[in-house]
Scaffold this motif. Structure first.
Motif, mmCIF file in Angstrom:
data_model
loop_
_atom_site.group_PDB
_atom_site.id
_atom_site.type_symbol
_atom_site.label_atom_id
_atom_site.label_comp_id
_atom_site.label_asym_id
_atom_site.label_seq_id
_atom_site.Cartn_x
_atom_site.Cartn_y
_atom_site.Cartn_z
ATOM 1 N N GLU A 239 0.926 -1.018 0.020
ATOM 2 C CA GLU A 239 -0.091 0.030 0.094
ATOM 3 C C GLU A 239 1.041 1.422 -0.062
ATOM 4 O O GLU A 239 0.415 2.377 -0.793
ATOM 5 C CB GLU A 239 -0.859 -0.017 1.208
ATOM 6 C CG GLU A 239 -2.101 -0.903 1.109
ATOM 7 C CD GLU A 239 -2.936 -1.043 2.210
ATOM 8 O OE1 GLU A 239 -2.669 -0.566 3.509
ATOM 9 O OE2 GLU A 239 -4.204 -1.531 2.259
ATOM 10 N N HIS A 242 2.135 1.828 -3.534
ATOM 11 C CA HIS A 242 1.077 2.121 -4.172
ATOM 12 C C HIS A 242 1.003 3.746 -3.912
ATOM 13 O O HIS A 242 0.744 4.572 -5.191
ATOM 14 C CB HIS A 242 -0.353 1.515 -3.927
ATOM 15 C CG HIS A 242 -1.149 1.843 -5.151
ATOM 16 N ND1 HIS A 242 -1.007 1.566 -6.355
ATOM 17 C CD2 HIS A 242 -2.537 2.317 -4.791
ATOM 18 C CE1 HIS A 242 -2.451 2.149 -6.827
ATOM 19 N NE2 HIS A 242 -3.086 2.297 -5.802
ATOM 20 N N ARG A 243 0.942 4.032 -2.897
ATOM 21 C CA ARG A 243 0.716 5.544 -2.405
ATOM 22 C C ARG A 243 1.483 6.503 -3.146
ATOM 23 O O ARG A 243 1.352 7.508 -3.510
ATOM 24 C CB ARG A 243 0.706 5.726 -1.085
ATOM 25 C CG ARG A 243 0.523 6.950 -0.602
ATOM 26 C CD ARG A 243 0.293 7.044 0.892
ATOM 27 N NE ARG A 243 0.971 8.261 1.232
ATOM 28 C CZ ARG A 243 1.343 8.625 2.732
ATOM 29 N NH1 ARG A 243 1.076 7.810 3.905
ATOM 30 N NH2 ARG A 243 1.668 9.871 3.270
ATOM 31 N N LYS A 245 3.481 5.737 -6.049
ATOM 32 C CA LYS A 245 3.322 5.400 -7.304
ATOM 33 C C LYS A 245 4.614 4.920 -7.818
ATOM 34 O O LYS A 245 5.359 4.868 -8.754
ATOM 35 C CB LYS A 245 3.487 6.592 -8.033
ATOM 36 C CG LYS A 245 2.022 7.176 -8.001
ATOM 37 C CD LYS A 245 1.870 8.491 -8.790
ATOM 38 C CE LYS A 245 0.298 9.276 -8.525
ATOM 39 N NZ LYS A 245 0.036 9.294 -7.344
ATOM 40 N N LYS A 247 6.521 0.754 -8.451
ATOM 41 C CA LYS A 247 6.154 -0.378 -8.899
ATOM 42 C C LYS A 247 6.947 -1.357 -7.987
ATOM 43 O O LYS A 247 7.770 -0.898 -6.967
ATOM 44 C CB LYS A 247 7.152 -0.839 -10.313
ATOM 45 C CG LYS A 247 6.608 0.208 -11.393
ATOM 46 C CD LYS A 247 5.301 -0.342 -11.901
ATOM 47 C CE LYS A 247 4.820 0.387 -13.035
ATOM 48 N NZ LYS A 247 3.595 -0.269 -13.696
ATOM 49 N N ASN A 263 -6.340 -13.113 -2.910
ATOM 50 C CA ASN A 263 -7.107 -12.466 -3.987
ATOM 51 C C ASN A 263 -8.344 -13.472 -3.984
ATOM 52 O O ASN A 263 -9.468 -12.961 -4.367
ATOM 53 C CB ASN A 263 -6.214 -12.186 -5.313
ATOM 54 C CG ASN A 263 -7.256 -11.841 -6.424
ATOM 55 O OD1 ASN A 263 -7.678 -10.553 -6.182
ATOM 56 N ND2 ASN A 263 -7.120 -12.372 -7.332
ATOM 57 N N THR A 269 -6.430 -7.393 -2.830
ATOM 58 C CA THR A 269 -6.096 -7.617 -4.235
ATOM 59 C C THR A 269 -4.788 -6.768 -4.486
ATOM 60 O O THR A 269 -4.806 -5.616 -4.254
ATOM 61 C CB THR A 269 -7.329 -7.140 -5.067
ATOM 62 O OG1 THR A 269 -8.471 -8.010 -4.796
ATOM 63 C CG2 THR A 269 -6.966 -7.151 -6.496
ATOM 64 N N LEU A 270 -4.009 -7.185 -5.252
ATOM 65 C CA LEU A 270 -2.871 -6.270 -5.716
ATOM 66 C C LEU A 270 -3.326 -5.284 -6.473
ATOM 67 O O LEU A 270 -4.011 -5.565 -7.597
ATOM 68 C CB LEU A 270 -1.849 -7.552 -6.420
ATOM 69 C CG LEU A 270 -0.313 -6.924 -6.505
ATOM 70 C CD1 LEU A 270 0.349 -6.782 -5.128
ATOM 71 C CD2 LEU A 270 0.396 -7.728 -7.326
ATOM 72 N N PRO A 271 -2.905 -3.740 -6.502
ATOM 73 C CA PRO A 271 -3.265 -2.863 -7.204
ATOM 74 C C PRO A 271 -2.833 -3.309 -8.844
ATOM 75 O O PRO A 271 -1.853 -3.695 -8.920
ATOM 76 C CB PRO A 271 -2.648 -1.773 -6.857
ATOM 77 C CG PRO A 271 -2.141 -2.055 -5.435
ATOM 78 C CD PRO A 271 -2.218 -3.312 -5.181
ATOM 79 N N ASN A 272 -3.724 -2.894 -9.549
ATOM 80 C CA ASN A 272 -3.432 -3.355 -11.029
ATOM 81 C C ASN A 272 -1.910 -2.525 -11.680
ATOM 82 O O ASN A 272 -1.867 -1.301 -11.275
ATOM 83 C CB ASN A 272 -4.503 -2.787 -12.176
ATOM 84 C CG ASN A 272 -5.745 -3.647 -11.680
ATOM 85 O OD1 ASN A 272 -5.618 -4.822 -11.584
ATOM 86 N ND2 ASN A 272 -6.934 -3.099 -12.062
ATOM 87 N N ILE A 274 0.826 -2.648 -10.673
ATOM 88 C CA ILE A 274 1.974 -2.473 -9.773
ATOM 89 C C ILE A 274 3.227 -3.415 -9.759
ATOM 90 O O ILE A 274 4.334 -3.137 -9.384
ATOM 91 C CB ILE A 274 1.541 -2.320 -8.342
ATOM 92 C CG1 ILE A 274 2.305 -1.607 -7.393
ATOM 93 C CG2 ILE A 274 1.190 -3.659 -7.695
ATOM 94 C CD1 ILE A 274 1.836 -1.182 -5.981
#
Length: 552
Positions: A239, A242-243, A245, A247, A263, A269-272, A274
């Motif tokens: 997380e 992702h925050r 940005k 990879k 999942n 669920t893994l962010p799309n 990433i």
């Protein structure tokens, strides 16, 4: 009224290897079957198992095995036990998937795994059982309650109280726990590792704020070490990436597998977009988080290999920032220390999140007090931890109003026996042996192999050989003496000569007295040589006499 027995085959006065047994008349229930990691002096040993002898002797009583969560200290030894006994396993969906992976790898077949909800009521035969969700570092963790005529026997597993957790699979079912307390709890079995820590564990188990500082301070690559079964911490890292940005590159396939399970069960669920695949990964890319994970000492071995430049995938650079979010646990201290040293040699920025800074998700004093308050047990049994922590846990129970006579501190193998709802005896103690595993199968259940390895490491070995006629027992060749790790042969001619004479004289004497056998001669020579070497050198090496008998 039913006769009840409770004992632990591991986990008392030690970290890991947890295995609890509840016996109600002729029914046996096992709660957790874990491993522990070896101490530094246990040379060549990968894991240590509980002694299953008592279970095998009473396997006809065994009704169920409960696995309360997906960590090695509570489920790592399950494949080994299931090779010895056939019993159904009860656990929650995520843990069931993880167990299926383990059993497949260990080639254990025909095991029935019953998937239960974290908060459910079910029967095993005619016995009523209740599961209740607890907050731990992996989703689907639960405690188990087994009903008896005296009340429920409750095993609280490993837990902490955090009312701010909203993620599915991590919450504590306070209502269900409280309901058990109202119905009557005969015995509560609770963990002790953090029984000296004041307050609640929450929020000191969270690492997000510490991660944030590192992410804000660098635009270069970040490498994070994690235990792959610490899912709560894994999610925090994902997380945060992702925050910001960034990879993510997962160095290990095991964690990818766990994420697929999460999942599948809608836990996370893994962010799309990433994740970076193996093919896409570029060691020179900056805006990436590399997650290096493993079980126990594996994670330190992997990171050490990377830091020493011996890895094919990842190479450490001076601009990297390394976050050690996998604090050392008992049995991993040496490998963790080696890893940290190598990282400092590489000149990278190291953030080490030790247990002094960030708490693991276990019950501190106020967490224990809340569990005791909700369940109101008649008897209390501290488990899981060093002896001083078991005593500290007992002190918490006394503070909560439980009579000292109703608090049972046991040793591994010590049986607490209850008749008519009262503690009758703790006098029976099983003799247990450590079962050592070298990576493939049983290595040693008596300590003999471990002792031999320690002797070889400290005092070396002497091998003395002789060739004799099989029929006449006449000496044909030798003696030949070889030393490893004890003496330099060229500087010890007198010692070497005497060692050879001892074997030669032993054979001649035993043949003359007509009591020669190959094995008896070797044993007698071994004793004589050992005494001589100790007198000469003060050391006790491994002595290996070899007598080769040939037809002439």
């Amino acid at each position: 009224m039913e006769k009840i027995k409770f004992l632990e085959l591991g986990g008392l006065d030690e970290e890991g290897r947890n295995l609890s047994i509840v016996e109600i008349d002729d029914e046996m229930y096992i709660i957790e079957v874990g491993i522990k990691y070896p101490q530094a002096e246990q040379l060549g040993v990968e894991v240590v198992l509980p002694d299953f002898t008592y279970i095998k002797q009473n396997k006809e009583k065994l009704k169920a095995i409960f696995i309360t969560h997906g960590h090695e200290d509570v489920m790592g030894a399950l494949p080994y036990l299931l090779k010895e006994v056939n019993a159904p396993v009860y656990t929650t969906p995520l843990i069931a998937l993880m167990i299926e992976d383990k059993l497949k790898k260990a080639r254990v077949k025909n095991t029935k795994i019953f998937k239960i909800k974290r908060d459910s009521r079910f029967k095993i035969g005619s016995r009523q059982c209740v599961s209740f969700g607890v907050t731990h570092s992996i989703p689907d963790s639960f405690g188990i309650a087994i009903n008896t005529e005296s009340g429920y026997i409750v095993h609280a597993s490993e837990f902490m109280i955090d009312f701010n957790i909203q993620q599915t699979g991590f919450t504590t079912d306070v209502a269900n726990i409280s309901e058990l307390g109202k119905k009557g709890v005969f015995m509560l079995i609770a963990e002790s590792g953090y029984a000296k820590k004041e307050g609640f564990t929450s929020p000191n188990h969270r690492i997000a704020s510490r991660l944030e500082r590192v992410f804000e301070s660098t635009d270069s690559r970040i490498i994070v070490t994690l235990y792959d079964q610490n899912v709560f911490r894994l999610i925090e890292v994902i997380e945060m990436a992702h925050r910001f940005k960034r990879k993510i590159y997962f160095y290990d396939d095991k964690v990818r597998h766990i994420l697929k399970h999460l999942n599948k069960l809608n836990y996370f669920t893994l962010p799309n977009g990433i994740e970076i695949s193996d093919k896409e990964f570029d060691n020179n890319e900056e805006n990436v988080v590399v997650i290096v994970s493993g079980v126990g000492p594996e994670v330190f071995e992997k990171m050490t290999s990377i830091s020493m430049g011996a890895d094919k995938k990842v190479e450490v650079r001076e601009t990297d920032s390394v976050i050690i979010a996998s604090p050392e646990v008992p049995g991993t201290e040496n490998k963790a220390g080696m890893m940290v040293d190598e990282l400092f040699k590489d000149g990278v920025a190291v953030t080490n999140m030790s247990y002094k800074q960030v708490l693991a998700m276990h019950a501190s004093i106020e967490d224990l007090k809340m569990m005791i308050s909700l369940l109101k047990p008649k008897y209390y049994v501290p488990v899981k931890g060093e002896y001083q922590n078991l005593v500290a846990n007992a002190d918490v129970a006394i503070e909560m109003g439980i009579m000292p006579t109703n608090i049972v501190i046991l040793d591994n193998g010590q049986i607490a026996e209850f008749h008519d709802g009262r503690l009758k005896s703790t006098s029976e103690i099983l003799k247990l042996e450590d079962v050592l595993i070298d990576g493939k199968d049983h290595l040693d259940s008596s300590g003999l192999v471990l002792r031999d390895r320690q002797i070889l490491a400290t005092d070396g070995a002497i091998i003395v050989g002789m060739v004799i006629n099989q029929k006449t027992k006449q000496i044909l060749g030798g003696p030949d003496v070889q030393s490893r790790g004890l003496i330099y042969l060229k500087d010890a001619d007198n010692i070497v000569s005497e060692i050879g004479k001892i074997l030669e004289n032993t054979i001649i004497t035993m043949v003359k007295e007509k009591k020669y056998t190959n094995i008896d001669a070797r044993n007698e020579a071994r004793d004589g040589i050992s005494k001589f070497i100790y007198k000469q050198t003060g050391k006790r090496p491994m002595v290996l006499p070899v007598i080769i008998e040939i037809n002439v």
